[in-house]
Write a protein that holds these residues in place. Structure first.
Motif, short mmCIF file in Angstrom:
data_model
loop_
_atom_site.label_atom_id
_atom_site.label_comp_id
_atom_site.label_asym_id
_atom_site.label_seq_id
_atom_site.Cartn_x
_atom_site.Cartn_y
_atom_site.Cartn_z
N PHE A 107 -2.22 7.74 -0.52
CA PHE A 107 -2.96 8.51 -1.51
C PHE A 107 -2.17 9.79 -1.81
O PHE A 107 -1.62 10.38 -0.90
N PRO A 108 -2.06 10.21 -3.00
CA PRO A 108 -2.72 9.81 -4.24
C PRO A 108 -1.87 8.87 -5.10
O PRO A 108 -2.13 8.72 -6.29
N MET A 109 -0.89 8.22 -4.52
CA MET A 109 0.01 7.38 -5.30
C MET A 109 -0.59 5.99 -5.55
O MET A 109 -1.47 5.55 -4.82
N SER A 110 -0.07 5.32 -6.55
CA SER A 110 -0.49 3.96 -6.86
C SER A 110 0.29 2.96 -6.01
O SER A 110 1.48 3.17 -5.73
N ASN A 111 -0.37 1.89 -5.61
CA ASN A 111 0.32 0.82 -4.92
C ASN A 111 1.41 0.25 -5.82
O ASN A 111 1.36 0.38 -7.05
N SER B 280 -3.74 -0.13 -12.27
CA SER B 280 -3.53 0.89 -11.23
C SER B 280 -2.50 0.48 -10.17
O SER B 280 -2.34 1.16 -9.17
N LYS C 255 0.84 -1.19 0.00
CA LYS C 255 0.00 0.00 0.00
C LYS C 255 0.88 1.25 0.00
O LYS C 255 1.80 1.37 0.81
N TYR C 256 0.58 2.16 -0.90
CA TYR C 256 1.25 3.46 -0.95
C TYR C 256 0.22 4.51 -0.55
O TYR C 256 -0.97 4.33 -0.77
#
Length: 142
Positions: free
Chosen positions: A35-39, A76, A32-33
């Motif tokens: 928000f707003p980054m992608s995992n 995503s 998990k990264y």
């Protein structure tokens, strides 16, 4: 090495499992990264060896990304294709252990400088505290 236990203590794990592919155990790990980054996800092989060094057992764990797997890339989620880790664990001669680790990955994509700064200042030290606590709480074999 215990993926089920890792899922209990590591809040950054979104998905984590092992799967046999081409006769090798391959690990899939989605992280998990914020928000707003992608995992990010990792597909890698690992190996553990217990070595005798002057009468003392030394545990060595090596891991590296594998480029040819049958685990599809998710929409995503950014696949980390350049990952390598070497870990050595040995007794400190008392009631603990010494750990040496080399870790490298290229998380791909644009990482904002605020996140890099946060990871350096807080993320890595907090993770090391979490892993130390997880080691203390690991269920002992009977």
């Amino acid at each position: 090495m215990d993926l089920d236990y890792r899922k209990q203590w590591d809040s950054y794990v979104k998905e984590l499992y092992e799967k046999e592919i081409h006769g090798k155990l391959v690990v899939y790990w989605e992280v998990k990264y914020p928000f707003p980054m992608s995992n990010r996800d990792y597909v890698f092989v690992r190996d553990r060896r217990d070595l005798d060094l002057n009468g003392q057992t030394v545990h060595v764990i090596l891991a590296k990304s594998c480029s040819k797997s049958k685990i599809p890339v998710k929409d995503s989620v950014i696949r980390v294709s350049n990952y390598r880790q070497s870990l050595v664990i040995e007794s400190d001669g008392k009631n603990g252990c010494k750990v040496s680790m080399f870790y490298h990955d290229n998380p791909e994509g644009m990482i904002p400088s605020w996140l890099i700064n946060w990871a350096a200042k807080n993320g890595v030290p907090n993770f090391l505290k979490d892993i130390q606590e997880a080691c203390r709480n690991y269920p002992r074999r009977k």
